[in-house]
Design a protein around this motif. Sequence first.
Motif, PDB file in Angstrom:
ATOM      1  N   MET A 199     -76.159   6.586 -13.450  1.00 21.23           N
ATOM      2  CA  MET A 199     -74.882   7.215 -13.107  1.00 21.23           C
ATOM      3  C   MET A 199     -73.746   6.223 -13.322  1.00 21.23           C
ATOM      4  O   MET A 199     -73.953   5.006 -13.290  1.00 21.23           O
ATOM      5  CB  MET A 199     -74.863   7.659 -11.641  1.00 21.23           C
ATOM      6  CG  MET A 199     -75.745   8.822 -11.300  1.00 21.23           C
ATOM      7  SD  MET A 199     -75.416   9.423  -9.606  1.00 21.23           S
ATOM      8  CE  MET A 199     -75.743   7.951  -8.634  1.00 21.23           C
TER       9      MET A 199
ATOM     10  N   VAL B  99     -76.238  16.618  -7.669  1.00 25.80           N
ATOM     11  CA  VAL B  99     -76.881  16.449  -8.973  1.00 25.80           C
ATOM     12  C   VAL B  99     -78.073  17.397  -9.036  1.00 25.80           C
ATOM     13  O   VAL B  99     -78.934  17.383  -8.157  1.00 25.80           O
ATOM     14  CB  VAL B  99     -77.372  14.997  -9.188  1.00 25.80           C
ATOM     15  CG1 VAL B  99     -78.144  14.880 -10.499  1.00 25.80           C
ATOM     16  CG2 VAL B  99     -76.193  14.035  -9.187  1.00 25.80           C
TER      17      VAL B  99
ATOM     18  N   SER C   7     -82.058  14.058  -7.249  1.00 24.15           N
ATOM     19  CA  SER C   7     -81.754  15.476  -7.161  1.00 24.15           C
ATOM     20  C   SER C   7     -81.279  15.826  -5.750  1.00 24.15           C
ATOM     21  O   SER C   7     -81.940  15.506  -4.767  1.00 24.15           O
ATOM     22  CB  SER C   7     -83.004  16.290  -7.508  1.00 24.15           C
ATOM     23  OG  SER C   7     -82.744  17.671  -7.421  1.00 24.15           O
TER      24      SER C   7
ATOM     25  N   HIS D 281     -74.759  20.700 -13.758  1.00 23.07           N
ATOM     26  CA  HIS D 281     -75.603  19.545 -13.461  1.00 23.07           C
ATOM     27  C   HIS D 281     -74.947  18.579 -12.494  1.00 23.07           C
ATOM     28  O   HIS D 281     -75.640  17.807 -11.833  1.00 23.07           O
ATOM     29  CB  HIS D 281     -75.998  18.842 -14.760  1.00 23.07           C
ATOM     30  CG  HIS D 281     -77.021  19.608 -15.532  1.00 23.07           C
ATOM     31  ND1 HIS D 281     -78.355  19.259 -15.570  1.00 23.07           N
ATOM     32  CD2 HIS D 281     -76.927  20.746 -16.256  1.00 23.07           C
ATOM     33  CE1 HIS D 281     -79.025  20.137 -16.295  1.00 23.07           C
ATOM     34  NE2 HIS D 281     -78.174  21.050 -16.721  1.00 23.07           N
ATOM     35  N   ILE D 282     -73.629  18.597 -12.412  1.00 25.46           N
ATOM     36  CA  ILE D 282     -72.902  17.809 -11.417  1.00 25.46           C
ATOM     37  C   ILE D 282     -71.867  18.712 -10.758  1.00 25.46           C
ATOM     38  O   ILE D 282     -71.136  19.418 -11.445  1.00 25.46           O
ATOM     39  CB  ILE D 282     -72.158  16.611 -12.045  1.00 25.46           C
ATOM     40  CG1 ILE D 282     -73.114  15.694 -12.807  1.00 25.46           C
ATOM     41  CG2 ILE D 282     -71.435  15.802 -10.961  1.00 25.46           C
ATOM     42  CD1 ILE D 282     -72.393  14.592 -13.564  1.00 25.46           C
TER      43      ILE D 282
ATOM     44  N   SER E  33     -79.279   8.490 -10.225  1.00 32.13           N
ATOM     45  CA  SER E  33     -79.184   9.776  -9.548  1.00 32.13           C
ATOM     46  C   SER E  33     -80.491  10.177  -8.877  1.00 32.13           C
ATOM     47  O   SER E  33     -81.576   9.719  -9.253  1.00 32.13           O
ATOM     48  CB  SER E  33     -78.784  10.857 -10.552  1.00 32.13           C
ATOM     49  OG  SER E  33     -79.828  11.088 -11.486  1.00 32.13           O
TER      50      SER E  33
ATOM     51  N   SER F 286     -69.623  19.849 -13.876  1.00 32.74           N
ATOM     52  CA  SER F 286     -69.840  19.536 -15.281  1.00 32.74           C
ATOM     53  C   SER F 286     -69.948  20.804 -16.106  1.00 32.74           C
ATOM     54  O   SER F 286     -70.412  21.840 -15.633  1.00 32.74           O
ATOM     55  CB  SER F 286     -71.119  18.706 -15.439  1.00 32.74           C
ATOM     56  OG  SER F 286     -72.233  19.421 -14.922  1.00 32.74           O
TER      57      SER F 286
ATOM     58  N   TRP G  46     -71.329  14.184  -4.077  1.00 34.75           N
ATOM     59  CA  TRP G  46     -71.513  15.107  -5.196  1.00 34.75           C
ATOM     60  C   TRP G  46     -72.961  15.571  -5.258  1.00 34.75           C
ATOM     61  O   TRP G  46     -73.858  14.959  -4.694  1.00 34.75           O
ATOM     62  CB  TRP G  46     -71.102  14.449  -6.521  1.00 34.75           C
ATOM     63  CG  TRP G  46     -71.882  13.214  -6.886  1.00 34.75           C
ATOM     64  CD1 TRP G  46     -73.041  13.131  -7.617  1.00 34.75           C
ATOM     65  CD2 TRP G  46     -71.556  11.860  -6.526  1.00 34.75           C
ATOM     66  NE1 TRP G  46     -73.450  11.827  -7.741  1.00 34.75           N
ATOM     67  CE2 TRP G  46     -72.547  11.034  -7.098  1.00 34.75           C
ATOM     68  CE3 TRP G  46     -70.512  11.279  -5.807  1.00 34.75           C
ATOM     69  CZ2 TRP G  46     -72.541   9.642  -6.927  1.00 34.75           C
ATOM     70  CZ3 TRP G  46     -70.510   9.890  -5.649  1.00 34.75           C
ATOM     71  CH2 TRP G  46     -71.508   9.097  -6.209  1.00 34.75           C
TER      72      TRP G  46
ATOM     73  N   ASP H  59     -80.308  17.729 -11.779  1.00 31.74           N
ATOM     74  CA  ASP H  59     -81.462  17.253 -12.545  1.00 31.74           C
ATOM     75  C   ASP H  59     -82.520  16.615 -11.652  1.00 31.74           C
ATOM     76  O   ASP H  59     -82.221  15.766 -10.808  1.00 31.74           O
ATOM     77  CB  ASP H  59     -81.020  16.247 -13.597  1.00 31.74           C
ATOM     78  CG  ASP H  59     -80.156  16.900 -14.671  1.00 31.74           C
ATOM     79  OD1 ASP H  59     -79.883  18.102 -14.544  1.00 31.74           O
ATOM     80  OD2 ASP H  59     -79.777  16.214 -15.626  1.00 31.74           O
TER      81      ASP H  59
ATOM     82  N   LEU I 174     -73.283  11.362 -15.611  1.00 33.52           N
ATOM     83  CA  LEU I 174     -74.695  11.064 -15.830  1.00 33.52           C
ATOM     84  C   LEU I 174     -74.865  10.553 -17.255  1.00 33.52           C
ATOM     85  O   LEU I 174     -74.380  11.178 -18.199  1.00 33.52           O
ATOM     86  CB  LEU I 174     -75.564  12.311 -15.637  1.00 33.52           C
ATOM     87  CG  LEU I 174     -75.658  12.916 -14.243  1.00 33.52           C
ATOM     88  CD1 LEU I 174     -76.637  14.095 -14.248  1.00 33.52           C
ATOM     89  CD2 LEU I 174     -76.093  11.885 -13.211  1.00 33.52           C
TER      90      LEU I 174
END
Length: 231
Positions: free
Chosen positions: A76, A68, A105, A44-45, A103, A25, A66, A70, A129
């Motif tokens: 999502m 994440v 973390s 963030h992604i 999502s 991202s 993937w 955050d 997201l």
Amino acid sequence: MSTTALADRNNNNSDDPPPQTRGSSGGSRGCETQTEASLSSIPHIILLAPTQSYGQTLANSPTFAWFVKDISSWQMEFRLYEYDQTNKQSRLVKEIKDENFKSSSGIMVLSLSNLELLVGRRYLWQVELVCDANRPSANPFAIAAMKVVSVPPDLKKQLSQSNNILTKAHLYNQADLWYNTLEIAFKSKDEPTLRELRKSLLERVANGTETELREQTKVTLINSQIHQLQR
């Protein structure tokens, strides 16, 4: 992202060029507060997929994964498109956006049932997201390209001669079958050999990010918790 926007992306790879994809991202804010976002400049992604070429798979129902960043849990959305290389158009094949699809973390590994992808076809997959449903243009997202291929005769013979999951993983890896390798590395029972293979895949993902972020991204990915999802 609209199918038109997806179809408009191009790539300079002259061999078998996928549309230009973005495996991580953009921006630094994401969904977190400014204070939380400032703790790290890592995207963030980050999709666990090749970014400059089609990631290949033998599976008609591959596993996707993937990262994440955050800490907070966010809604999502996952989308899979079939991409037509000739007319540069894409068609939505699968979408997940239910209220329970949220999502965590770390690394999220998604297994899809009842998905029948076709050999020889090309696909695009996207993770988004939802920070603010009223401002979708601000949501962080990432896209990767994938191609379903038939198994080469030599590889088919080698696979039939072994029941060892580690041997199969390395055969897939040597044949550049990214998604088959990833599935074994992230879904099989944890053991030292698979940990090394998983680390190797994550290092390849990190090497596809911006140069100044590679080492930080590599460490973060390798130390991430893994979350399994089933749909």
